[in-house]
Design a protein around this motif. Structure first.
Motif, PDB file in Angstrom:
ATOM      1  N   LEU A 101       0.827  -1.205   0.000  1.00 34.22           N
ATOM      2  CA  LEU A 101       0.000   0.000   0.000  1.00 34.22           C
ATOM      3  C   LEU A 101       0.861   1.255   0.000  1.00 34.22           C
ATOM      4  O   LEU A 101       0.462   2.296  -0.547  1.00 34.22           O
ATOM      5  CB  LEU A 101      -0.936  -0.012   1.208  1.00 34.22           C
ATOM      6  N   GLY A 102       2.038   1.174   0.601  1.00 34.68           N
ATOM      7  CA  GLY A 102       2.958   2.306   0.534  1.00 34.68           C
ATOM      8  C   GLY A 102       3.367   2.610  -0.891  1.00 34.68           C
ATOM      9  O   GLY A 102       3.418   3.772  -1.308  1.00 34.68           O
ATOM     10  N   VAL A 103       3.657   1.558  -1.665  1.00 34.55           N
ATOM     11  CA  VAL A 103       3.981   1.740  -3.080  1.00 34.55           C
ATOM     12  C   VAL A 103       2.791   2.329  -3.835  1.00 34.55           C
ATOM     13  O   VAL A 103       2.942   3.259  -4.638  1.00 34.55           O
ATOM     14  CB  VAL A 103       4.398   0.396  -3.708  1.00 34.55           C
ATOM     15  N   THR A 104       1.606   1.795  -3.562  1.00 34.82           N
ATOM     16  CA  THR A 104       0.406   2.267  -4.262  1.00 34.82           C
ATOM     17  C   THR A 104       0.186   3.753  -4.041  1.00 34.82           C
ATOM     18  O   THR A 104       0.011   4.525  -4.999  1.00 34.82           O
ATOM     19  CB  THR A 104      -0.826   1.482  -3.782  1.00 34.82           C
ATOM     20  N   PHE A 105       0.214   4.189  -2.795  1.00 31.70           N
ATOM     21  CA  PHE A 105      -0.041   5.601  -2.512  1.00 31.70           C
ATOM     22  C   PHE A 105       1.149   6.482  -2.894  1.00 31.70           C
ATOM     23  O   PHE A 105       0.961   7.649  -3.266  1.00 31.70           O
ATOM     24  CB  PHE A 105      -0.415   5.776  -1.045  1.00 31.70           C
ATOM     25  N   GLY A 106       2.355   5.931  -2.843  1.00 27.65           N
ATOM     26  CA  GLY A 106       3.504   6.686  -3.337  1.00 27.65           C
ATOM     27  C   GLY A 106       3.385   6.977  -4.815  1.00 27.65           C
ATOM     28  O   GLY A 106       3.741   8.060  -5.281  1.00 27.65           O
ATOM     29  N   ILE A 107       2.864   6.011  -5.571  1.00 26.82           N
ATOM     30  CA  ILE A 107       2.639   6.222  -7.003  1.00 26.82           C
ATOM     31  C   ILE A 107       1.560   7.270  -7.233  1.00 26.82           C
ATOM     32  O   ILE A 107       1.707   8.173  -8.064  1.00 26.82           O
ATOM     33  CB  ILE A 107       2.259   4.898  -7.686  1.00 26.82           C
ATOM     34  N   PHE A 108       0.463   7.179  -6.491  1.00 25.62           N
ATOM     35  CA  PHE A 108      -0.600   8.166  -6.643  1.00 25.62           C
ATOM     36  C   PHE A 108      -0.098   9.577  -6.337  1.00 25.62           C
ATOM     37  O   PHE A 108      -0.511  10.542  -6.978  1.00 25.62           O
ATOM     38  CB  PHE A 108      -1.773   7.828  -5.717  1.00 25.62           C
ATOM     39  N   VAL A 109       0.783   9.701  -5.364  1.00 28.13           N
ATOM     40  CA  VAL A 109       1.302  11.014  -4.976  1.00 28.13           C
ATOM     41  C   VAL A 109       2.153  11.627  -6.084  1.00 28.13           C
ATOM     42  O   VAL A 109       2.062  12.830  -6.351  1.00 28.13           O
ATOM     43  CB  VAL A 109       2.123  10.896  -3.673  1.00 28.13           C
ATOM     44  N   SER A 110       2.964  10.810  -6.762  1.00 28.55           N
ATOM     45  CA  SER A 110       3.999  11.371  -7.629  1.00 28.55           C
ATOM     46  C   SER A 110       3.842  11.117  -9.122  1.00 28.55           C
ATOM     47  O   SER A 110       4.527  11.744  -9.926  1.00 28.55           O
ATOM     48  CB  SER A 110       5.362  10.817  -7.195  1.00 28.55           C
ATOM     49  N   ARG A 111       2.955  10.235  -9.533  1.00 30.19           N
ATOM     50  CA  ARG A 111       2.952   9.803 -10.928  1.00 30.19           C
ATOM     51  C   ARG A 111       2.642  10.916 -11.920  1.00 30.19           C
ATOM     52  O   ARG A 111       3.173  10.936 -13.030  1.00 30.19           O
ATOM     53  CB  ARG A 111       1.946   8.666 -11.125  1.00 30.19           C
ATOM     54  N   GLY A 112       1.796  11.856 -11.573  1.00 28.45           N
ATOM     55  CA  GLY A 112       1.436  12.917 -12.504  1.00 28.45           C
ATOM     56  C   GLY A 112       2.522  13.948 -12.706  1.00 28.45           C
ATOM     57  O   GLY A 112       2.460  14.756 -13.631  1.00 28.45           O
ATOM     58  N   VAL A 113       3.552  13.930 -11.863  1.00 28.67           N
ATOM     59  CA  VAL A 113       4.633  14.906 -11.953  1.00 28.67           C
ATOM     60  C   VAL A 113       5.914  14.260 -12.476  1.00 28.67           C
ATOM     61  O   VAL A 113       6.521  14.744 -13.429  1.00 28.67           O
ATOM     62  CB  VAL A 113       4.895  15.563 -10.580  1.00 28.67           C
ATOM     63  N   SER A 114       6.320  13.160 -11.848  1.00 24.38           N
ATOM     64  CA  SER A 114       7.608  12.553 -12.189  1.00 24.38           C
ATOM     65  C   SER A 114       7.481  11.212 -12.889  1.00 24.38           C
ATOM     66  O   SER A 114       8.478  10.680 -13.388  1.00 24.38           O
ATOM     67  CB  SER A 114       8.438  12.362 -10.917  1.00 24.38           C
ATOM     68  N   GLY A 115       6.296  10.632 -12.921  1.00 26.42           N
ATOM     69  CA  GLY A 115       6.135   9.297 -13.469  1.00 26.42           C
ATOM     70  C   GLY A 115       6.254   8.203 -12.441  1.00 26.42           C
ATOM     71  O   GLY A 115       6.080   7.036 -12.752  1.00 26.42           O
ATOM     72  N   ALA A 116       6.576   8.578 -11.187  1.00 23.74           N
ATOM     73  CA  ALA A 116       6.598   7.637 -10.061  1.00 23.74           C
ATOM     74  C   ALA A 116       7.554   6.471 -10.281  1.00 23.74           C
ATOM     75  O   ALA A 116       7.160   5.312 -10.238  1.00 23.74           O
ATOM     76  CB  ALA A 116       5.184   7.126  -9.763  1.00 23.74           C
ATOM     77  N   HIS A 117       8.823   6.779 -10.485  1.00 19.49           N
ATOM     78  CA  HIS A 117       9.825   5.715 -10.508  1.00 19.49           C
ATOM     79  C   HIS A 117       9.966   5.107  -9.122  1.00 19.49           C
ATOM     80  O   HIS A 117       9.902   3.900  -8.960  1.00 19.49           O
ATOM     81  CB  HIS A 117      11.177   6.267 -10.960  1.00 19.49           C
ATOM     82  N   LEU A 118      10.248   5.958  -8.131  1.00 21.42           N
ATOM     83  CA  LEU A 118      10.353   5.580  -6.711  1.00 21.42           C
ATOM     84  C   LEU A 118      11.442   4.544  -6.452  1.00 21.42           C
ATOM     85  O   LEU A 118      11.467   3.932  -5.382  1.00 21.42           O
ATOM     86  CB  LEU A 118       9.015   5.032  -6.180  1.00 21.42           C
ATOM     87  N   ASN A 119      12.347   4.353  -7.403  1.00 19.12           N
ATOM     88  CA  ASN A 119      13.323   3.278  -7.301  1.00 19.12           C
ATOM     89  C   ASN A 119      14.459   3.566  -8.281  1.00 19.12           C
ATOM     90  O   ASN A 119      14.207   3.653  -9.495  1.00 19.12           O
ATOM     91  CB  ASN A 119      12.631   1.952  -7.632  1.00 19.12           C
ATOM     92  N   PRO A 120      15.696   3.702  -7.807  1.00 20.63           N
ATOM     93  CA  PRO A 120      16.808   3.947  -8.733  1.00 20.63           C
ATOM     94  C   PRO A 120      16.956   2.870  -9.797  1.00 20.63           C
ATOM     95  O   PRO A 120      17.386   3.161 -10.916  1.00 20.63           O
ATOM     96  CB  PRO A 120      18.027   3.967  -7.798  1.00 20.63           C
ATOM     97  N   ALA A 121      16.606   1.628  -9.463  1.00 21.38           N
ATOM     98  CA  ALA A 121      16.708   0.553 -10.451  1.00 21.38           C
ATOM     99  C   ALA A 121      15.715   0.764 -11.586  1.00 21.38           C
ATOM    100  O   ALA A 121      16.016   0.465 -12.753  1.00 21.38           O
ATOM    101  CB  ALA A 121      16.463  -0.799  -9.777  1.00 21.38           C
ATOM    102  N   VAL A 122      14.539   1.276 -11.277  1.00 21.77           N
ATOM    103  CA  VAL A 122      13.552   1.589 -12.306  1.00 21.77           C
ATOM    104  C   VAL A 122      14.049   2.743 -13.170  1.00 21.77           C
ATOM    105  O   VAL A 122      13.985   2.695 -14.409  1.00 21.77           O
ATOM    106  CB  VAL A 122      12.191   1.938 -11.681  1.00 21.77           C
ATOM    107  N   SER A 123      14.565   3.789 -12.529  1.00 25.56           N
ATOM    108  CA  SER A 123      15.087   4.930 -13.288  1.00 25.56           C
ATOM    109  C   SER A 123      16.210   4.506 -14.215  1.00 25.56           C
ATOM    110  O   SER A 123      16.281   4.943 -15.372  1.00 25.56           O
ATOM    111  CB  SER A 123      15.581   6.015 -12.311  1.00 25.56           C
ATOM    112  N   LEU A 124      17.109   3.650 -13.720  1.00 23.07           N
ATOM    113  CA  LEU A 124      18.212   3.157 -14.550  1.00 23.07           C
ATOM    114  C   LEU A 124      17.688   2.391 -15.761  1.00 23.07           C
ATOM    115  O   LEU A 124      18.160   2.591 -16.888  1.00 23.07           O
ATOM    116  CB  LEU A 124      19.118   2.258 -13.711  1.00 23.07           C
ATOM    117  N   SER A 125      16.712   1.535 -15.548  1.00 20.72           N
ATOM    118  CA  SER A 125      16.151   0.756 -16.657  1.00 20.72           C
ATOM    119  C   SER A 125      15.511   1.658 -17.699  1.00 20.72           C
ATOM    120  O   SER A 125      15.646   1.426 -18.903  1.00 20.72           O
ATOM    121  CB  SER A 125      15.126  -0.247 -16.123  1.00 20.72           C
TER     122      SER A 125
END
Length: 343
Positions: A101-125
């Motif tokens: 649920l932390g991931v879910t709400f973290g995505i809702f908080v940030s996805r419209g601005v940054s795309g909600a990577h929330l993870n350096p491994a995701v950003s790297l990919s």
């Protein structure tokens, strides 16, 4: 590459099906704040207008920071509750749910601005795929780490009395009353260092493979608001299936930010010595696993998407409008060939 629908606009907003990031409005919120020429009527409006940040990169970094903060606040908070109450107010499933649920709400908080990577491994990919600028990578990573660090500090503040009571006033990394594991991951006693590397590579590969599938509109189109929920469910099932070896970090920021906090806050250098120097594994292995999962999805699914019929007339129409005379005949012939090839 045609068929890329993930993170190809404003870096990664398409991953979560967000609207155009240049549009400040959203469903149910059509009122534009502080339109030009409108006089502010309250001191709060004037103050908020002065605080408004127009630099896109800064806004994205702040969104990543806050998104990770929410993830760790709920995730590590659930670990703190389970640990300090000796599983009287929660069990292992509570931790899985807290992070999911932390991931879910973290995505809702940030996805419209940054795309909600929330993870350096995701950003790297995403950078490797060409869907996120390499120039932004160090900024994203830094603010992801900052968000995790601040969230760990918040959990430690909130649970300070409980932690001290549970541990007898001693902040330890190992032993029956160890509390460092509230914030970062540590391997089980039976797990070798390289066994931990394999564990993290497999877990993060599964994470990225499924995240790319959820964001691939050419594969399965999902409702905008449903995608963060499914990512949370993905984290939940990874925790249930792959969490016992080392706590399924899957995220360098999620592990290193809180680990750095515990080092500063009194747990000491043992947070880097424990588990035969385990600390580097949740940093390196998730990055390798993310690239592996990305490669698998690309080679086995995404590169094989057929060209949409609907894309061809649009391309031909654009070419036709820009050419006349002899050139027009060539364009029409090319369009016909493309249509035949696609069939």
């Amino acid at each position: 590459m045609k068929g890329q629908t993930l993170l190809n606009k404003a870096d990664s907003a398409v991953l979560w099906g967000s609207d155009d990031l240049t549009d400040d409005s959203g469903p149910g919120l059509k009122v534009q704040l502080w339109p030009d020429g409108e006089e502010e009527t309250t001191g709060m409006e004037r103050l908020l207008k002065k605080c408004r940040i127009r630099n896109t990169l800064v806004r994205e970094c702040l969104a990543e920071c806050l998104g990770v903060y929410i993830l760790i606040l709920f995730g590590c908070g659930s670990v703190a509750q389970v640990t300090t109450t000796e599983e009287k107010k929660g069990q292992y499933l509570s931790i899985n749910l807290g992070f999911a649920l932390g991931v879910t709400f973290g995505i809702f908080v940030s996805r419209g601005v940054s795309g909600a990577h929330l993870n350096p491994a995701v950003s790297l990919s995403m950078c490797v795929l060409g869907r996120h600028p390499w120039m932004k990578l160090p900024f994203y990573v830094f603010f992801q780490l900052l968000g995790a660090f601040l969230a760990a500090a918040t959990v430690a503040l909130q649970y300070h009395d409980a932690i001290m009571s549970y541990s007898g006033g001693q902040l330890t990394v190992t032993g029956p009353t160890a509390t460092a594991g509230i914030f970062s991951t540590y391997p089980s006693d039976y797990l070798s260092l390289w066994g931990g590397v394999v564990d993290q590579v497999i877990g993060t590969a599964a994470l990225l493979l499924c995240v790319l599938a959820l964001g691939d509109q050419r594969n399965t189109s999902l409702p905008d608001s449903f995608q963060p929920v499914l990512v949370g469910a993905l984290v939940l099932v990874i925790g249930i299936a792959m969490g016992s070896n080392s706590g399924y970090a899957l995220n360098p920021a999620r592990d290193f930010g809180p680990r750095l906090f515990t080092y500063i806050a009194g747990w000491g250098v043992d947070v880097f010595r424990a588990g035969d120097g385990w600390w580097w594994v949740p940093i390196v292995a998730p990055c390798a696993g993310a690239l592996l999962g990305t490669l698998i999805y690309q080679l086995m699914i995404e590169v094989h998407h057929p060209t949409h019929q609907s894309e061809l007339p649009s391309s031909c129409q654009e070419a036709t409008e820009s050419k006349t005379g002899v050139e027009l005949d060539g364009v029409e012939t090319g369009c016909e060939k493309s249509t035949k090839n696609s069939n």
